[in-house]
Design an enzyme around this catalytic site. Structure first.
Site, short mmCIF file in Angstrom:
data_model
loop_
_atom_site.label_atom_id
_atom_site.label_comp_id
_atom_site.label_asym_id
_atom_site.label_seq_id
_atom_site.Cartn_x
_atom_site.Cartn_y
_atom_site.Cartn_z
N SER A 199 0.86 -1.19 0.00
CA SER A 199 0.00 0.00 0.00
C SER A 199 0.90 1.23 0.00
CB SER A 199 -0.86 0.01 1.27
OG SER A 199 -1.57 1.22 1.40
N TYR A 224 -2.58 -0.29 10.53
CA TYR A 224 -2.51 -0.68 9.11
C TYR A 224 -1.15 -0.34 8.53
CZ TYR A 224 -3.66 -0.88 4.13
OH TYR A 224 -3.67 -1.17 2.79
P1 NAP Z 1 -11.21 -5.91 -0.29
O1 NAP Z 1 -12.13 -5.80 -1.43
O2 NAP Z 1 -11.73 -5.73 1.09
O3 NAP Z 1 -10.43 -7.30 -0.40
C1 NAP Z 1 -9.68 -7.84 0.66
C2 NAP Z 1 -9.62 -9.33 0.49
O4 NAP Z 1 -8.82 -9.88 1.55
C3 NAP Z 1 -11.01 -9.98 0.60
O5 NAP Z 1 -11.09 -11.01 -0.37
C4 NAP Z 1 -10.99 -10.57 2.00
O6 NAP Z 1 -11.82 -11.70 2.15
C5 NAP Z 1 -9.53 -10.99 2.06
N1 NAP Z 1 -9.12 -11.36 3.41
C6 NAP Z 1 -9.26 -10.67 4.56
N2 NAP Z 1 -8.78 -11.40 5.59
C7 NAP Z 1 -8.35 -12.58 5.07
C8 NAP Z 1 -7.75 -13.74 5.60
N3 NAP Z 1 -7.54 -13.88 6.92
N4 NAP Z 1 -7.40 -14.75 4.74
C9 NAP Z 1 -7.62 -14.64 3.42
N5 NAP Z 1 -8.22 -13.58 2.86
C10 NAP Z 1 -8.57 -12.56 3.67
O7 NAP Z 1 -10.05 -4.81 -0.41
P2 NAP Z 1 -8.93 -4.54 -1.54
O8 NAP Z 1 -8.83 -3.07 -1.65
O9 NAP Z 1 -9.17 -5.34 -2.76
O10 NAP Z 1 -7.64 -5.04 -0.76
C11 NAP Z 1 -6.68 -5.90 -1.36
C12 NAP Z 1 -5.29 -5.48 -0.90
O11 NAP Z 1 -5.03 -4.15 -1.36
C13 NAP Z 1 -5.12 -5.43 0.63
O12 NAP Z 1 -3.87 -6.00 0.98
C14 NAP Z 1 -5.15 -3.95 0.94
O13 NAP Z 1 -4.41 -3.63 2.11
C15 NAP Z 1 -4.49 -3.40 -0.31
N6 NAP Z 1 -4.76 -1.98 -0.56
C16 NAP Z 1 -6.04 -1.52 -0.71
C17 NAP Z 1 -6.26 -0.16 -0.92
C18 NAP Z 1 -7.63 0.40 -1.10
O14 NAP Z 1 -7.77 1.64 -1.05
N7 NAP Z 1 -8.65 -0.38 -1.32
C19 NAP Z 1 -5.17 0.71 -1.00
C20 NAP Z 1 -3.88 0.21 -0.84
C21 NAP Z 1 -3.67 -1.14 -0.64
P3 NAP Z 1 -13.31 -11.60 2.83
O15 NAP Z 1 -14.22 -11.22 1.71
O16 NAP Z 1 -13.54 -12.97 3.35
O17 NAP Z 1 -13.24 -10.55 3.89
#
Ligand code: NAP
Length: 281
Positions: free
Chosen positions: A141, A154
């Site tokens: 991130s 975070y």
């Molecule tokens: P998201 O739609 O909430 O996806 C997160 C995923 O992680 C979901 O599939 C969730 O599954 C899964 N997860 C959570 N806990 C888990 C566990 N214990 N084991 C396996 N899977 C698990 O959010 P996203 O934005 O796509 O996030 C993906 C990555 O991008 C993350 O690492 C996040 O930190 C990073 N990121 C996001 C942003 C942003 O603004 N969105 C910015 C920078 C970085 P469930 O559906 O079961 O909860």
């Protein structure tokens, strides 16, 4: 055994993980799309069907906080396809609030998913990636580079991820394994829903930080309105997967690149403070 290269991705129920699973399959990879709850695979399956890549995506269970499930998913991928050519550590959760609001347990639980989950899968995959000359790609991130107010747990976890992987990268490279981190800024996904306690609850226990916390929300609300799409962020991940010479650190947008550039030249911490301090007033 498949001739296609095989990639295992965590957290593919939604957002960047789901979009990356589809994009990697479209790019010709055999994808093992993992979820902690395979009952939540509906959106993934629909997107995969719509993209016409159903035969290239295998849905599997993997909870990054459960070492047995990590080992089982890696073993199953290798047994099914004969080789593992990349893993994408994507699963992650957010956590809002300063330490006095959320306490140490919240830090531990974010570290379990966002940091130890990455260590666990990387460890399980490395022997297979050595055999294939493969890649470890981790969705970090901008919060893994720039510390952001009220995102302490975070950012701490994502900084830990970056420290782990920046240190591992040259070691893994001696055996032909590439290690990269991908750094998105704000991305439209289910992420905001995973940010922890509800906003009213956090405002209630903000104590001396109440005004700063409210100001933070007012000043940063626009960030997610201008978020890039999960598909855009996933395109950067797949670029790292397929590039002949992937960089170690890749930002997914100009906004993320600009802020990372401020931090990476900020020897005494004053430039980041000058940038994030005004969010709180
Ligand atoms: P998201 O739609 O909430 O996806 C997160 C995923 O992680 C979901 O599939 C969730 O599954 C899964 N997860 C959570 N806990 C888990 C566990 N214990 N084991 C396996 N899977 C698990 O959010 P996203 O934005 O796509 O996030 C993906 C990555 O991008 C993350 O690492 C996040 O930190 C990073 N990121 C996001 C942003 C942003 O603004 N969105 C910015 C920078 C970085 P469930 O559906 O079961 O909860």
């Amino acid at each position: 055994m498949t001739a296609l290269r095989t990639v295992l991705i965590t957290g593919t129920s939604s957002g960047i993980g789901l979009a990356t699973a589809v994009a990697a399959a479209r790019a010709g990879w055999q994808v093992v799309a993992t979820l902690r709850d395979t009952g939540k695979a509906g959106a993934l399956r629909a997107a995969v069907d719509e993209a016409g890549v159903t035969d290239r995506v295998r849905v599997a269970h993997l909870d990054v906080t459960d070492p047995a499930s990590v080992a089982a998913a890696v073993a199953d991928a290798v047994a099914t396809y004969g080789h593992l050519d990349a893993v994408i550590n994507n699963a992650g959760v957010g956590q809002l609030g300063t330490v006095e609001q959320i306490g140490v347990d919240a830090f531990r639980s974010v570290m379990e998913v966002n940091f130890f989950g990455v260590v666990e899968l990387t460890l399980a995959a490395l022997p297979h990636l050595r055999a294939s000359g493969g890649r470890v790609i981790t969705v970090s991130s901008l919060g893994g580079v720039v510390g952001q107010p009220f995102n302490e747990a975070y950012c701490a976890a994502k900084f830990a991820v970056e420290g782990f992987l920046e240190s591992l990268a040259p070691v893994a490279a001696t055996t032909g394994v590439r290690v990269s981190v991908v750094e998105p800024g704000a991305v439209a996904s289910e992420f905001v829903a995973s940010l922890g306690p509800s906003l009213p609850g956090l405002v209630e226990n903000a104590g001396p930080y109440e005004a700063a916390f409210k100001a933070y929300f007012e000043n940063t609300a626009g960030f997610f309105e201008q978020a890039q799409s999960s598909e855009d962020a996933a395109a950067s991940v797949v670029e790292v997967l397929t590039a002949p010479e992937p960089a170690f650190r890749v930002q997914t947008s100009d906004v993320a690149r600009g802020l990372a550039a401020i931090k990476l030249a900020d020897l005494d911490g004053s430039a980041v403070h000058a940038f994030t301090g005004p969010w709180l007033s």
